[in-house]
Design an enzyme around this catalytic site. Structure first.
Site, PDB file in Angstrom:
ATOM      1  CB  THR A  72      -0.955  -0.015   1.178  1.00  0.00           C
ATOM      2  OG1 THR A  72      -1.659  -1.063   1.065  1.00  0.00           O
ATOM      3  CG2 THR A  72      -1.774   1.415   1.110  1.00  0.00           C
TER       4      THR A  72
ATOM      5  CE  LYS B  77      -5.280  -1.525   2.060  1.00  0.00           C
ATOM      6  NZ  LYS B  77      -4.029  -2.303   2.051  1.00  0.00           N
TER       7      LYS B  77
ATOM      8  CE  LYS C 176       2.039   2.018   4.597  1.00  0.00           C
ATOM      9  NZ  LYS C 176       2.330   0.873   3.649  1.00  0.00           N
TER      10      LYS C 176
END
Lengths: 302, 302
Positions: free
Chosen positions: B104, B179, B247
């Site tokens: 990701t 995502k 993150k």
């Protein structure tokens, strides 16, 4: 108490025949219960009268002819009036009667009503529901009940008619508190659903394709599956009104403050919904939150 | 391109053998593919080497021995190093090779890699996943893919091994954007789940009973059903690390700013998770958000 319930022996009362109340009361009539109804707008009760319900001019008169009186009205002030007012249901209750308020309302008011009722040897239960107009229509509501557990259990035959899930959550007010939990869940999730779909739109993705990737895994939810497609289609017809949701969140935040509980996510959701209502969307469905978020980024949603 | 895939003909490379990568690479080895692996910590690759994978000392050397090179590492800086660095995979790719980054990471980095790859006649796809360690183990991940559609389709036999859902979401970067949609959904919902259960706790409700009333209706979600019971039990072991989620949300917010998109719910979620990490909970699971919220109201969660 506990009463022994049966369509032959038990007389029911019903106060409030809006979209939810009309469906719910209809199921009880269908099950054979003799039912007396009152509604602020008599026209809304007519279909029930046509099916055999009796009309009463006040909540008090409903209670005078009933062993169990249900109410589902709008705001806490309405609950106070139809139950505790001079012409309210409690004034008409005989000793041993049961009051069941299914309005989403204040836990503290539920406690106040239960205490006033107990003084007259009347049992009061708070029993708000989730599942919306569809759940009311199909008898698949989740009923969250606060009050004496034995009394709750004695009403099992009635809960079974109205919903598919009914749980006694504790003493008076516990049903309302549980409904606040429910609405807090929905508030946080609706913010996530609308922001996520707005991000998808802005980044140029095909929203229906995105749904295939995100709706069945860890990001999945009832709201995404059921309201996501309506948001994508730009269909903001109400399942559940924005203005009612604002009322519910207001109650939850008021309770949270009373309990010295900080709920920043719910506060944010409530503010966004207030903005949505201020923009004239109070009578749209809760998924119209997309319109408020899109506007904040100068995006015209379809 | 497109390659014709088969365990007999296609040589695979795998960069990054953490919890996710080790499970995923294991499935490909199991399916019979000849696989060369690199990982920053060689010890983590040993179980794969024991099952027949070959070791390479750099990502570049992995690529020199592979037709398709997968990577799943930590942060965007790691992606940049293992793909675009001097000893990175792209430097070792032959013309016609395929790079698949499943980390990701930033959509903009995915675009940059795809452009650098195209200049060498290499195809690059961004293919982050959702489903966590359990999905990786069971091969039930949802794979969100950005890049040339024909290339994506030609890799079907490999996607089928790694996941249960795979969708080409558009050109390079579209997998990463999808995502971000997924993580935005989770962020909003986790705030709602934790605040709702905190409200339930503070108002004196029995949390397991509350779950019976709220988990299957309009307030229901994957997170509530799967993480709610862990929150109630005070079990904050990671499925998905707080620090990784931070993150991801950081990337989403950075992209949102770039697109002039205001996402107040995601901003709030990110701030709450930052607080959680600052309190020393970065290596707990995302549902540990409860600890940050409880602390804000001076509540000691079990």
């Amino acid at each position: 108490m506990p009463l022994s319930f049966s369509p032959q022996k038990t007389r029911l009362g019903w106060i409030g025949t809006g979209v939810m109340g009309a469906s719910m009361c209809g199921h009880l009539i269908e099950a054979g219960y003799s039912t007396t109804v009152f509604s602020r707008t008599r026209a809304k009760a007519e279909p029930l009268l046509a099916r055999g319900a009796k009309w009463a001019d006040t909540p008090r008169q409903v209670a005078e002819q009933a062993d169990v009186v249900f109410s589902i009205v709008g705001f806490p002030a309405d609950v106070r009036e139809v139950i505790l007012g001079d012409a309210g249901a409690l004034a008409g209750c005989a000793s041993g009667a049961v009051l069941v308020d299914m309005t989403t309302s204040q836990p503290s008011l539920a406690v106040e009503i239960a205490e006033a009722a107990a003084a007259k040897n009347v049992v009061s239960l708070d029993a708000p529901v989730s599942g919306g107009d569809v759940g009311a229509k199909n008898g698949t509501l989740s009923i969250m009940i606060g009050g004496d557990q034995k009394a709750v259990e004695s009403l099992a035959p009635l809960w079974e008619i109205l919903g598919s899930t009914w749980v006694c959550q504790g003493p008076a007010g516990a049903g309302q508190h549980t409904k606040m939990v429910n609405q807090t869940l929905i508030g946080g999730n609706m913010v996530g659903v609308c922001e996520a779909l707005l991000y998808a739109h802005r980044s140029g993705l095909d929203l229906e394709n995105v749904m295939k990737s995100v709706s069945t895994g860890a990001a999945g939810s009832w709201s995404l599956t059921n309201l996501g497609p309506r948001i994508i289609a730009g269909n903001f017809d109400p399942g559940f009104f924005v203005e009612h949701f604002i009322k519910d969140m207001g109650i939850a935040l008021e309770e949270a403050r009373r309990m010295q509980l900080k709920l920043p996510g719910l506060e944010l959701a409530e503010q966004l919904y207030q903005k949505l209502a201020a923009d004239g969307h109070g009578r749209k469905g809760t998924h119209a939150l997309m319109l408020a978020l899109a506007e904040m980024s100068d995006i015209e949603w379809k």
